[in-house]
Every structure is written in structure tokens, then in C-alpha cells.
Design a protein around this motif. Structure first.
Motif, PDB file in Angstrom:
ATOM      1  N   LYS A   1      94.024  23.432 -47.167  1.00  9.10           N
ATOM      2  CA  LYS A   1      94.592  24.531 -47.939  1.00  9.10           C
ATOM      3  C   LYS A   1      93.568  24.950 -48.988  1.00  9.10           C
ATOM      4  O   LYS A   1      93.183  24.153 -49.837  1.00  9.10           O
ATOM      5  N   ILE A   2      93.137  26.194 -48.889  1.00 11.67           N
ATOM      6  CA  ILE A   2      92.055  26.699 -49.741  1.00 11.67           C
ATOM      7  C   ILE A   2      92.578  27.862 -50.572  1.00 11.67           C
ATOM      8  O   ILE A   2      93.214  28.780 -50.050  1.00 11.67           O
ATOM      9  N   GLY A   3      92.298  27.834 -51.863  1.00  6.83           N
ATOM     10  CA  GLY A   3      92.709  28.916 -52.746  1.00  6.83           C
ATOM     11  C   GLY A   3      91.513  29.713 -53.233  1.00  6.83           C
ATOM     12  O   GLY A   3      90.449  29.149 -53.515  1.00  6.83           O
TER      13      GLY A   3
ATOM     14  N   GLY B   1      89.620  24.870 -54.294  1.00  5.45           N
ATOM     15  CA  GLY B   1      89.654  26.190 -54.914  1.00  5.45           C
ATOM     16  C   GLY B   1      88.262  26.798 -54.909  1.00  5.45           C
ATOM     17  O   GLY B   1      87.270  26.100 -55.134  1.00  5.45           O
ATOM     18  N   ILE B   2      88.191  28.088 -54.630  1.00  7.02           N
ATOM     19  CA  ILE B   2      86.919  28.811 -54.662  1.00  7.02           C
ATOM     20  C   ILE B   2      87.016  29.851 -55.775  1.00  7.02           C
ATOM     21  O   ILE B   2      87.809  30.795 -55.684  1.00  7.02           O
ATOM     22  N   VAL B   3      86.226  29.663 -56.833  1.00  3.20           N
ATOM     23  CA  VAL B   3      86.343  30.504 -58.028  1.00  3.20           C
ATOM     24  C   VAL B   3      84.959  30.818 -58.582  1.00  3.20           C
ATOM     25  O   VAL B   3      83.957  30.243 -58.163  1.00  3.20           O
ATOM     26  N   ARG B   4      84.951  31.721 -59.546  1.00  2.00           N
ATOM     27  CA  ARG B   4      83.725  31.974 -60.287  1.00  2.00           C
ATOM     28  C   ARG B   4      83.618  30.952 -61.419  1.00  2.00           C
ATOM     29  O   ARG B   4      84.606  30.591 -62.040  1.00  2.00           O
ATOM     30  N   THR B   5      82.409  30.485 -61.683  1.00  2.00           N
ATOM     31  CA  THR B   5      82.190  29.574 -62.799  1.00  2.00           C
ATOM     32  C   THR B   5      81.901  30.384 -64.070  1.00  2.00           C
ATOM     33  O   THR B   5      81.565  31.564 -63.980  1.00  2.00           O
ATOM     34  N   PRO B   6      82.037  29.764 -65.252  1.00  2.00           N
ATOM     35  CA  PRO B   6      82.309  28.341 -65.485  1.00  2.00           C
ATOM     36  C   PRO B   6      83.806  28.029 -65.434  1.00  2.00           C
ATOM     37  O   PRO B   6      84.641  28.900 -65.652  1.00  2.00           O
TER      38      PRO B   6
ATOM     39  N   PRO C   1      93.063  31.124 -62.911  1.00  2.00           N
ATOM     40  CA  PRO C   1      94.099  30.262 -63.508  1.00  2.00           C
ATOM     41  C   PRO C   1      95.161  29.845 -62.500  1.00  2.00           C
ATOM     42  O   PRO C   1      95.644  28.708 -62.534  1.00  2.00           O
ATOM     43  N   GLU C   2      95.515  30.749 -61.584  1.00  2.00           N
ATOM     44  CA  GLU C   2      96.513  30.421 -60.568  1.00  2.00           C
ATOM     45  C   GLU C   2      95.995  29.363 -59.603  1.00  2.00           C
ATOM     46  O   GLU C   2      96.738  28.461 -59.197  1.00  2.00           O
ATOM     47  N   ILE C   3      94.713  29.459 -59.241  1.00  2.00           N
ATOM     48  CA  ILE C   3      94.114  28.496 -58.321  1.00  2.00           C
ATOM     49  C   ILE C   3      94.043  27.111 -58.971  1.00  2.00           C
ATOM     50  O   ILE C   3      94.343  26.097 -58.336  1.00  2.00           O
ATOM     51  N   VAL C   4      93.657  27.060 -60.241  1.00  2.00           N
ATOM     52  CA  VAL C   4      93.607  25.785 -60.965  1.00  2.00           C
ATOM     53  C   VAL C   4      95.000  25.163 -61.018  1.00  2.00           C
ATOM     54  O   VAL C   4      95.170  23.954 -60.807  1.00  2.00           O
ATOM     55  N   LYS C   5      96.003  25.972 -61.294  1.00  2.00           N
ATOM     56  CA  LYS C   5      97.386  25.488 -61.360  1.00  2.00           C
ATOM     57  C   LYS C   5      97.838  24.933 -60.007  1.00  2.00           C
ATOM     58  O   LYS C   5      98.474  23.872 -59.934  1.00  2.00           O
ATOM     59  N   GLN C   6      97.486  25.638 -58.933  1.00  2.00           N
ATOM     60  CA  GLN C   6      97.858  25.189 -57.584  1.00  2.00           C
ATOM     61  C   GLN C   6      97.213  23.842 -57.258  1.00  2.00           C
ATOM     62  O   GLN C   6      97.836  22.974 -56.626  1.00  2.00           O
ATOM     63  N   LEU C   7      95.977  23.646 -57.691  1.00  2.00           N
ATOM     64  CA  LEU C   7      95.303  22.365 -57.463  1.00  2.00           C
ATOM     65  C   LEU C   7      96.012  21.244 -58.209  1.00  2.00           C
ATOM     66  O   LEU C   7      96.244  20.160 -57.661  1.00  2.00           O
ATOM     67  N   LYS C   8      96.353  21.496 -59.453  1.00  2.00           N
ATOM     68  CA  LYS C   8      97.008  20.471 -60.266  1.00  2.00           C
ATOM     69  C   LYS C   8      98.378  20.105 -59.717  1.00  2.00           C
ATOM     70  O   LYS C   8      98.852  18.982 -59.915  1.00  2.00           O
TER      71      LYS C   8
END
Length: 296
Positions: free
Chosen positions: A95-97, A145-150, A131-138
């Protein structure tokens, strides 16, 4: 210490809203379900359910408990699935966000290659903001999760992917912006088209202008990179996009890069996972492909 089996009965009853449905799923009698819930309520000294004409519904206290038990149940299910995947690579699930744009313009070739190599591994994509992807991981709802850094969150393990370069682009209507040098202040005289305010891209470009003591207020806000591209093409204004994602349009001349006299810092795509949480065999293989695109 409450018997964890009682929490399972509570969770399935709350999820179905029915004592009989929970009993059926648990292969026990409805009175046994009622008894288990009564035991849990007695031990917690709180009423968790209220009876209705259609079944049962959570009380306020029950809803609070459910929000935690649901996360625990998701993690237990995830653990069972990962143990099963250790037995064989002929099945499994990842499952990838990520945002729509990252899924389409960055992930798609990797997904195609991975699917060719492991055709029996199911791939599920979940779209969302950072923020939604981080929440889904937690919450244990996604593996990667694939996101822009930082990403400044101690619970996240961040692996660096490719470097990306953002830019402003426009269609033929404002082609003059691609010819002479343009300052950030001069750019504000044109209609600006940006992602919605909760996106990492929007926050990034807002900081860029703020660092130059300028207030960036877009005329149009959109929710996908495809719309940003199309709106710029037909003359609505100047869009802020990732250069690698519009390489085709820039090459064919349907879009033109604004010739800024300011430097837009490059950023990296981050591959994020929950720190100290073991990865499934399939998830680890997919991350290895992302980290070593030439070898993968």
C-alpha cells in the motif's frame, strides 16, 4: 489488564453496528457477544454502546476507544499479512501513498517494472497530501509514502529518491516571460496558478517568495499537476510545477519556462516509512527499486 479478546469483540461489534453480525464473524452466539461487551464495560467502568432499533451504536466514550482499537487492529492485521508474505513472494500486497502528480509522473514506471517482476503482488495506491500520507503511515493504513522533502517527523524514516527542480511555466499567451529575465516581484503582476494551500509544493513556493519579502497570492488554486499544466497552456496564467513532470510540454513548445532571475532551490522526493516498523518483503523490494532505479 483487560482480556484482548474482549477488545476484538468490541471492535467487530462497533464496526458492524450489530451484535448478531459480530457473533457471526466471531463464530460465537449473540449472548456471548453481549456478555463480552458487558465484561469490557464493567472493567472499564464506562458504557460503550447504546441500543437502537437497528442494532447498537457507540457512545461518546465508545467512539474514543474505537479510534484507538481500530489502529491496533490495523497493525495486528498488518503484522499477520507481513508474516504470511515472509513465507512466499508469490503473494502479498503493498500500500503506497502519494500525491496524484507523484504517482503519475514519478511512481508509474517503477510500478510497471515491479509488477512485471512480481505479478502476484497486489499494489494499492492511496492519494493524499503530505500530512495525510504521514497520518496514514502512523495509523498502519499504508506501507510506504512518497512525498516531497523535507519531512520533520521523528516517527518517520526518510530515504531520499530523485532530485527534482520546480519552475514557473506559461503558455503562448505570456511567452514573453520566457525571453527576458523576470524578477519574482515582476512575476506577481501576472495571474499565478498554484496547488491548493495544504500541499507541500504550495508551502515551498510560498516560502520562496516570503524569503524575498514578497506576498504570494494566487489567482487560481487547483488540485492536480495536470490541471496546472492545462490552465497554463490555454492562457489562464503562470503555473508552478515540477520541471521533470512537464519535460514533454516544454520540448514540444506548448509550455515555456519563465526565465527567473531568482534561483529556485531543488528538492528531493522522499520515500517515507514508519521508523522501527519492519517492512514486508514486497515493500522492501519496491523501496530497493526506488533507491536504485538503474539496477532495478
Amino acid at each position: 489488564m483487560v482480556n484482548f479478546e474482549l477488545y476484538k469483540v468490541f471492535y467487530l461489534t462497533a464496526k458492524s453496528g450489530s451484535l448478531s453480525k459480530a457473533a457471526k464473524e466471531l463464530y460465537i452466539t449473540q449472548p456471548s457477544v453481549s456478555h463480552s461487551i458487558k465484561l469490557l464495560e464493567d472493567q472499564l467502568k464506562l458504557q460503550l454502546f447504546a441500543r437502537t432499533s437497528k442494532g447498537v451504536e457507540l457512545t461518546k466514550e465508545g467512539s474514543v476507544l474505537f479510534s484507538y482499537i481500530e489502529q491496533a487492529y490495523n497493525f495486528i492485521s498488518l503484522a499477520e499479512a507481513k508474516l504470511h508474505e515472509l513465507l512466499t513472494f508469490s503473494s502479498g500486497e503493498i500500500k503506497i501513498g502519494g500525491s496524484d502528480s507523484l504517482c503519475k509522473h514519478y511512481l508509474l514506471p517503477f510500478l510497471e517494472s515491479f509488477h512485471d517482476q512480481y505479478p502476484h503482488v497486489q499494489i494499492n495506491l492511496v492519494n493524499g497530501t503530505t500530512p495525510e500520507i504521514v497520518k496514514q503511515l502512523k495509523e498502519g493504513k499504508i506501507d510506504i509514502g512518497i512525498v516531497r522533502t523535507p519531512i520533520l517527523d521523528e516517527q518517520m524514516q526518510v530515504r531520499e529518491g530523485i532530485t527534482i527542480q520546480d519552475c514557473f511555466v506559461t503558455g503562448p499567451k505570456y511567452r514573453e516571460l520566457a525571453l527576458g529575465k523576470v524578477s519574482l516581484a515582476d512575476l506577481l503582476k501576472y495571474p499565478i496558478i498554484l496547488f491548493s494551500s495544504n500541499s507541500s509544493s504550495r508551502k515551498f513556493v510560498t516560502r520562496l517568495f516570503s524569503d524575498h519579502d514578497l506576498m504570494l497570492e494566487p489567482e487560481i488554486e487547483l488540485g492536480s499537476v495536470d490541471l496546472l499544466i492545462e490552465f497554463a497552456k490555454i492562457g489562464f496564467g503562470v503555473s508552478f510545477v515540477t520541471k521533470e513532470f512537464v519535460a514533454k510540454e516544454l520540448a514540444e513548445g506548448s509550455l515555456f519556462e519563465v526565465n527567473l532571475n531568482a534561483t529556485i532551490p531543488s528538492t528531493k522526493i522522499g520515500i517515507i516509512t514508519l521508523r522501527n516498523m519492519p517492512l514486508s518483503t514486497a515493500a522492501a523490494a519496491f523501496i530497493a527499486k526506488l533507491e536504485n532505479p538503474v539496477l532495478g
